[in-house]
Design an enzyme around this catalytic site. Sequence first.
Site, PDB file in Angstrom:
ATOM      1  N   ASP A 105       0.768  -1.404   0.217  1.00 52.64           N
ATOM      2  CA  ASP A 105       0.044  -0.059   0.009  1.00 52.64           C
ATOM      3  C   ASP A 105       0.675   1.045  -0.011  1.00 52.64           C
ATOM      4  O   ASP A 105       2.066   1.138   0.324  1.00 52.64           O
ATOM      5  CB  ASP A 105      -0.859   0.024   1.283  1.00 52.64           C
ATOM      6  CG  ASP A 105      -1.739   1.288   1.433  1.00 52.64           C
ATOM      7  OD1 ASP A 105      -2.202   1.433   0.140  1.00 52.64           O
ATOM      8  OD2 ASP A 105      -2.138   1.564   2.181  1.00 52.64           O
ATOM      9  N   LYS A 106       0.375   2.255  -0.581  1.00 50.47           N
ATOM     10  CA  LYS A 106       1.421   3.730  -0.679  1.00 50.47           C
ATOM     11  C   LYS A 106       1.201   4.301   0.689  1.00 50.47           C
ATOM     12  O   LYS A 106       2.275   4.378   1.425  1.00 50.47           O
ATOM     13  CB  LYS A 106       0.941   4.429  -1.651  1.00 50.47           C
ATOM     14  CG  LYS A 106       1.943   5.658  -1.894  1.00 50.47           C
ATOM     15  CD  LYS A 106       1.611   6.564  -2.929  1.00 50.47           C
ATOM     16  CE  LYS A 106       0.318   7.539  -2.562  1.00 50.47           C
ATOM     17  NZ  LYS A 106       0.687   8.612  -1.683  1.00 50.47           N
ATOM     18  N   ASP A 154      -1.473  -0.765   6.056  1.00 54.60           N
ATOM     19  CA  ASP A 154      -1.656  -0.529   7.374  1.00 54.60           C
ATOM     20  C   ASP A 154      -3.035   0.192   7.575  1.00 54.60           C
ATOM     21  O   ASP A 154      -3.409   0.379   8.899  1.00 54.60           O
ATOM     22  CB  ASP A 154      -0.604   1.018   7.698  1.00 54.60           C
ATOM     23  CG  ASP A 154      -1.323   2.204   6.837  1.00 54.60           C
ATOM     24  OD1 ASP A 154      -1.904   2.157   5.740  1.00 54.60           O
ATOM     25  OD2 ASP A 154      -1.037   3.241   7.442  1.00 54.60           O
ATOM     26  N   THR A 163      -2.477   1.398  -5.064  1.00 54.51           N
ATOM     27  CA  THR A 163      -2.955   2.903  -4.289  1.00 54.51           C
ATOM     28  C   THR A 163      -4.243   3.377  -4.982  1.00 54.51           C
ATOM     29  O   THR A 163      -4.478   3.025  -6.139  1.00 54.51           O
ATOM     30  CB  THR A 163      -1.626   3.976  -4.506  1.00 54.51           C
ATOM     31  OG1 THR A 163      -2.148   5.112  -4.002  1.00 54.51           O
ATOM     32  CG2 THR A 163      -1.373   4.220  -6.000  1.00 54.51           C
ATOM     33  N   GLY A 164      -4.606   4.151  -4.149  1.00 52.63           N
ATOM     34  CA  GLY A 164      -6.030   4.906  -4.783  1.00 52.63           C
ATOM     35  C   GLY A 164      -5.731   6.258  -5.646  1.00 52.63           C
ATOM     36  O   GLY A 164      -6.589   6.989  -5.830  1.00 52.63           O
ATOM     37  N   LYS A 186      -8.720  -3.703  -4.249  1.00 48.49           N
ATOM     38  CA  LYS A 186      -7.159  -3.999  -3.808  1.00 48.49           C
ATOM     39  C   LYS A 186      -6.954  -5.457  -3.931  1.00 48.49           C
ATOM     40  O   LYS A 186      -5.891  -6.021  -4.311  1.00 48.49           O
ATOM     41  CB  LYS A 186      -6.586  -3.290  -2.575  1.00 48.49           C
ATOM     42  CG  LYS A 186      -6.343  -2.009  -2.628  1.00 48.49           C
ATOM     43  CD  LYS A 186      -6.015  -1.400  -1.160  1.00 48.49           C
ATOM     44  CE  LYS A 186      -5.782   0.043  -1.224  1.00 48.49           C
ATOM     45  NZ  LYS A 186      -5.229   0.704   0.065  1.00 48.49           N
TER      46      LYS A 186
END
Length: 344
Positions: free
Chosen positions: A33-34, A233, A186-187, A214
Site C-alpha cells: 500500500d502507498k 496499514d 494505491t487509490g 485491492k
Amino acid sequence: IAAGIGRAGKSGILIKGGMHLENLGKTKAIAFDKTGTLTKGEFGVDAILVVDGMKEDEVLALAASVNSQSEHPLAKAMVAEANKRGLVLASVKDFARIPSGGAKAFVEGKEIVLGNDRVLAEYAGVLPPDHAVSVAHLASQGKTVVHVLSEKKLVGSIALADVIREESREAVATLKKMGIRSAMVTGDSEDVAKWVAGEIGLDEYFAKVLPHEKSEKVRFLQSKGQKVAMVVDGVNDAPALTQADLGIAIGAGTNVAIESAGIILVKNDPRDIPKIVTLSRLTYCKMIQNLFWASGYNIIALPIAAGAFASRGIILEPAVAAVFMSLSTVIVAFNAVLLKRQEI
C-alpha cells in the site's frame, strides 16, 4: 520454527505462526500500500519556485509566518520546513481563511495571500509562462502547489508532497537483489503512482484502485503463478490481506489490519521485510539441515541397532544406542538454536 520466531521477535517483528514464516521465504512478489507504508502519510516541502529575484527562504518565511496561525496539514508542513531551516517567522495580523482554498494575513504591514490556483486567479490573475510550466510539471507528479502572493503580486510557489520513506527505497532495492518483485497498490492518480513508483524503483504499480479492488490486484499478481505478500496499514486493506498468500501489517496500522495479518512490523520500517525474508530462508535451511541430521543418523544407526551387522561383530549396545539417540536430539536442537545468532 520456534527459534526463527524468537529471532524475529528480538528484531521487532511479530509472527503469528510458523506457517507464515515458512511461506514468506517462498514469496516471489510483495505488494505495498502507498500511504503510510511506502510514504510517511504526512506532507513535506518538496520544491520552492521563486519570482522576480526572491529567494527560497524569503518565500518560505512569508508562507510559514501566515501558516503559523493555521492547523491545516499543508500549513504545518511549511512551518516545519521553515523551522528546519532556522528561519525567523514574523508576527502576523488579521489572519483569515480563504474559502476557495487558502489563507491570508498581514505580515510586516503587507498583505500576504496563500492558496491554490483558484485563489491565484482571484487575487493575482494567471501565472507567468515559465513559472506555469514548472508548476504544471510539479502538479503532474501529484504534488500540491501553494502560491504565495505579496500585495496581490506573485512572489513564489511552494510544492508539497507526501514524503517518501528513505527506508522504502532501501527495502525495494534489497528485495530486487533477493529476486523478489515489488508492486504498489494505491487509490492515487496515475501521475502520483507513476512518480512514487519511479522514485522508489518499484517493478509495477496499480493506480486509482478503490479499497475493495485491492484484493483483485493481489489476485491478478497471483494469477501469474507466484506467491504474493501484501504490506498494508489501513482498515480498508483487510480483504487484500486475506487474499494474499501472506499478510504483513505495519505496527502503526489499524487494529483491523493487524488482526488480519500474519506478520506485524512493530517498528514500522519497510527494511524489516527483506530481513524477515532472509530469516525465513535461513529457517528453511535449518529445517533441511535438521532433517538431514535426523534422517541420516537413523538410517545408519537403526540397522546396526537391529543387529544387521552382528555377523561381522558390529553391534550396538542398548545403553550406547540410548546415548546416541539422545545425542541426535541435542545436535538438532543446538543447530536450531544457532539460528538466533544469524545476522538478518
